[in-house]
Design a protein around this motif. Structure first.
Motif, PDB file in Angstrom:
ATOM      1  N   ILE A   1     -11.612   4.489   8.367  1.00  0.00           N
ATOM      2  CA  ILE A   1     -10.546   5.430   8.509  1.00  0.00           C
ATOM      3  C   ILE A   1     -10.402   6.037   7.325  1.00  0.00           C
ATOM      4  O   ILE A   1      -8.707   6.626   7.497  1.00  0.00           O
ATOM      5  N   ALA A   2      -9.569   4.852   6.436  1.00  0.00           N
ATOM      6  CA  ALA A   2      -9.381   5.409   4.781  1.00  0.00           C
ATOM      7  C   ALA A   2     -10.266   4.999   3.821  1.00  0.00           C
ATOM      8  O   ALA A   2     -10.688   3.584   3.566  1.00  0.00           O
ATOM      9  N   PHE A   3      -9.664   5.935   2.346  1.00  0.00           N
ATOM     10  CA  PHE A   3     -10.064   5.358   1.580  1.00  0.00           C
ATOM     11  C   PHE A   3      -8.391   4.502   0.659  1.00  0.00           C
ATOM     12  O   PHE A   3      -7.540   5.109   1.074  1.00  0.00           O
ATOM     13  N   SER A   4      -9.547   3.347  -0.642  1.00  0.00           N
ATOM     14  CA  SER A   4      -8.097   2.705  -0.988  1.00  0.00           C
ATOM     15  C   SER A   4      -8.989   2.190  -2.309  1.00  0.00           C
ATOM     16  O   SER A   4     -10.414   1.970  -2.331  1.00  0.00           O
ATOM     17  N   ILE A   5      -7.345   2.623  -3.036  1.00  0.00           N
ATOM     18  CA  ILE A   5      -7.690   1.678  -4.341  1.00  0.00           C
ATOM     19  C   ILE A   5      -7.073   0.526  -4.519  1.00  0.00           C
ATOM     20  O   ILE A   5      -6.189   0.641  -3.722  1.00  0.00           O
ATOM     21  N   PHE A   6      -7.048  -0.380  -4.869  1.00  0.00           N
ATOM     22  CA  PHE A   6      -5.927  -1.803  -5.336  1.00  0.00           C
ATOM     23  C   PHE A   6      -6.235  -1.678  -6.773  1.00  0.00           C
ATOM     24  O   PHE A   6      -7.071  -1.329  -7.939  1.00  0.00           O
ATOM     25  N   PHE A   7      -5.387  -2.114  -7.920  1.00  0.00           N
ATOM     26  CA  PHE A   7      -4.432  -2.137  -9.205  1.00  0.00           C
ATOM     27  C   PHE A   7      -3.415  -2.937  -9.045  1.00  0.00           C
ATOM     28  O   PHE A   7      -3.156  -3.764  -7.478  1.00  0.00           O
ATOM     29  N   LYS A   8      -3.440  -3.640 -10.118  1.00  0.00           N
ATOM     30  CA  LYS A   8      -2.518  -4.412 -10.620  1.00  0.00           C
ATOM     31  C   LYS A   8      -0.624  -3.778 -11.261  1.00  0.00           C
ATOM     32  O   LYS A   8      -1.213  -2.920 -11.607  1.00  0.00           O
ATOM     33  N   ASP A   9       0.072  -4.211 -10.936  1.00  0.00           N
ATOM     34  CA  ASP A   9       1.724  -4.253 -11.492  1.00  0.00           C
ATOM     35  C   ASP A   9       1.568  -4.403 -12.601  1.00  0.00           C
ATOM     36  O   ASP A   9       0.897  -5.916 -13.267  1.00  0.00           O
ATOM     37  N   ALA A  10       2.540  -4.180 -13.678  1.00  0.00           N
ATOM     38  CA  ALA A  10       2.930  -4.920 -15.119  1.00  0.00           C
ATOM     39  C   ALA A  10       2.900  -6.640 -14.478  1.00  0.00           C
ATOM     40  O   ALA A  10       2.901  -7.805 -15.796  1.00  0.00           O
TER      41      ALA A  10
ATOM     42  N   ALA B   1       0.991  -1.699  -0.216  1.00  0.00           N
ATOM     43  CA  ALA B   1       0.400  -0.187   0.658  1.00  0.00           C
ATOM     44  C   ALA B   1       0.906   1.014   0.545  1.00  0.00           C
ATOM     45  O   ALA B   1       1.962   1.247   0.765  1.00  0.00           O
ATOM     46  N   PHE B   2       0.407   1.881  -0.956  1.00  0.00           N
ATOM     47  CA  PHE B   2       1.652   3.620  -0.927  1.00  0.00           C
ATOM     48  C   PHE B   2       0.642   4.358  -0.814  1.00  0.00           C
ATOM     49  O   PHE B   2      -1.243   4.145  -0.605  1.00  0.00           O
ATOM     50  N   LEU B   3       1.008   5.315   0.923  1.00  0.00           N
ATOM     51  CA  LEU B   3       0.019   6.483   1.554  1.00  0.00           C
ATOM     52  C   LEU B   3       0.483   7.133   0.429  1.00  0.00           C
ATOM     53  O   LEU B   3       1.205   8.356  -0.411  1.00  0.00           O
ATOM     54  N   VAL B   4      -0.991   8.182  -0.036  1.00  0.00           N
ATOM     55  CA  VAL B   4      -1.182   9.603  -0.356  1.00  0.00           C
ATOM     56  C   VAL B   4      -2.039  10.447   0.701  1.00  0.00           C
ATOM     57  O   VAL B   4      -2.919   9.993   1.096  1.00  0.00           O
ATOM     58  N   ASP B   5      -1.393  12.124   0.429  1.00  0.00           N
ATOM     59  CA  ASP B   5      -2.715  12.793   0.925  1.00  0.00           C
ATOM     60  C   ASP B   5      -3.968  12.909   0.804  1.00  0.00           C
ATOM     61  O   ASP B   5      -4.292  12.235  -0.693  1.00  0.00           O
ATOM     62  N   GLY B   6      -5.049  12.152   1.351  1.00  0.00           N
ATOM     63  CA  GLY B   6      -6.564  12.823   1.016  1.00  0.00           C
ATOM     64  C   GLY B   6      -7.264  13.747  -0.266  1.00  0.00           C
ATOM     65  O   GLY B   6      -7.653  13.233  -0.572  1.00  0.00           O
TER      66      GLY B   6
ATOM     67  N   LYS C   1      -5.082  14.195  -2.720  1.00  0.00           N
ATOM     68  CA  LYS C   1      -4.437  13.339  -3.813  1.00  0.00           C
ATOM     69  C   LYS C   1      -5.199  12.110  -4.269  1.00  0.00           C
ATOM     70  O   LYS C   1      -5.223  11.686  -5.712  1.00  0.00           O
ATOM     71  N   PHE C   2      -6.099  11.784  -3.653  1.00  0.00           N
ATOM     72  CA  PHE C   2      -6.846  10.199  -3.549  1.00  0.00           C
ATOM     73  C   PHE C   2      -7.264  10.637  -4.894  1.00  0.00           C
ATOM     74  O   PHE C   2      -6.783   9.327  -5.400  1.00  0.00           O
ATOM     75  N   ALA C   3      -8.486  11.515  -5.231  1.00  0.00           N
ATOM     76  CA  ALA C   3      -9.475  11.199  -6.098  1.00  0.00           C
ATOM     77  C   ALA C   3      -8.160  11.754  -7.526  1.00  0.00           C
ATOM     78  O   ALA C   3      -9.067  10.741  -8.489  1.00  0.00           O
ATOM     79  N   ARG C   4      -7.776  12.382  -7.594  1.00  0.00           N
ATOM     80  CA  ARG C   4      -6.541  12.197  -9.093  1.00  0.00           C
ATOM     81  C   ARG C   4      -5.829  11.098  -9.240  1.00  0.00           C
ATOM     82  O   ARG C   4      -5.314  11.491 -10.332  1.00  0.00           O
ATOM     83  N   VAL C   5      -5.274  10.635  -8.183  1.00  0.00           N
ATOM     84  CA  VAL C   5      -4.642   9.503  -8.151  1.00  0.00           C
ATOM     85  C   VAL C   5      -5.581   8.483  -9.306  1.00  0.00           C
ATOM     86  O   VAL C   5      -4.843   7.727 -10.007  1.00  0.00           O
ATOM     87  N   HIS C   6      -6.981   7.886  -8.423  1.00  0.00           N
ATOM     88  CA  HIS C   6      -7.966   7.179  -8.678  1.00  0.00           C
ATOM     89  C   HIS C   6      -7.712   7.445 -10.513  1.00  0.00           C
ATOM     90  O   HIS C   6      -7.652   7.087 -11.298  1.00  0.00           O
ATOM     91  N   GLN C   7      -8.280   8.940 -10.782  1.00  0.00           N
ATOM     92  CA  GLN C   7      -8.352   9.432 -12.032  1.00  0.00           C
ATOM     93  C   GLN C   7      -6.787   8.764 -13.066  1.00  0.00           C
ATOM     94  O   GLN C   7      -7.190   8.772 -14.213  1.00  0.00           O
ATOM     95  N   PHE C   8      -5.717   9.362 -12.806  1.00  0.00           N
ATOM     96  CA  PHE C   8      -4.632   9.160 -13.515  1.00  0.00           C
ATOM     97  C   PHE C   8      -4.496   7.495 -13.520  1.00  0.00           C
ATOM     98  O   PHE C   8      -4.195   7.364 -14.743  1.00  0.00           O
ATOM     99  N   LEU C   9      -4.613   6.478 -12.607  1.00  0.00           N
ATOM    100  CA  LEU C   9      -5.298   5.533 -13.159  1.00  0.00           C
ATOM    101  C   LEU C   9      -5.630   4.690 -14.254  1.00  0.00           C
ATOM    102  O   LEU C   9      -5.557   4.190 -15.412  1.00  0.00           O
TER     103      LEU C   9
END
Length: 139
Positions: free
Chosen positions: A107-116, A77-82, A84-92
């Motif tokens: 206590i937190a929002f999370s998005i999950f994804f996979k690397d190459a 899990a990588f931590l981002v400031d709250g 910036k969370f929506a922007r990271v989701h949009q970027f992915l």
């Protein structure tokens, strides 16, 4: 004499097996903004800031078919400031990365994804009022 736990100062890196070093390094650069920090024969270190990932070449390795019933590291899990969370989701999403979530653990929002290579990754941001759990007797 009572032994105490080591005084760790952080996580230096985590390591993953990959099928192709260049493909993995390119993915981490294009998606997470990491850069190659060091190259050895079958291992490359990529990272940015204080986050590093060791990429270990294992061209014949096979993915685990059932990670829920296998003892292994499930995800990183990588931590981002709250804010910036929506922007990271949009970027992915813009990069064509399939995501699950966002999930709200209370206590937190999370998005999950996979690397190459199919390793599970998470981006998480804590709710503004939430504070990380502290060890008893620690400030």
């Amino acid at each position: 004499m009572t032994m105490t736990a080591p005084d760790l100062v952080g996580l230096d890196h985590y390591a993953v097996n990959v099928a192709d070093l260049q493909r993995a390094a390119d993915w981490y650069e294009n998606i997470l903004g990491f850069h190659v920090l060091q190259k050895w024969n079958t291992t490359w270190m990529v990272g940015r800031g204080n986050i590093k990932v060791g990429l270990f070449l294992r061209p014949n390795a096979k993915p685990q078919p059932d990670i829920d019933n296998t003892v292994l590291i499930q995800h990183i899990a990588f931590l981002v400031d709250g804010d910036k969370f929506a922007r990271v989701h949009q970027f992915l999403n813009e990069k064509g990365i399939e995501t699950e979530g966002p999930d709200d653990s209370g206590i937190a929002f999370s998005i999950f994804f996979k690397d190459a290579d199919g390793h599970s990754l998470e981006v998480t941001a804590y709710h503004p009022a939430a504070e990380p759990l502290r060890q008893p007797g620690r400030a």
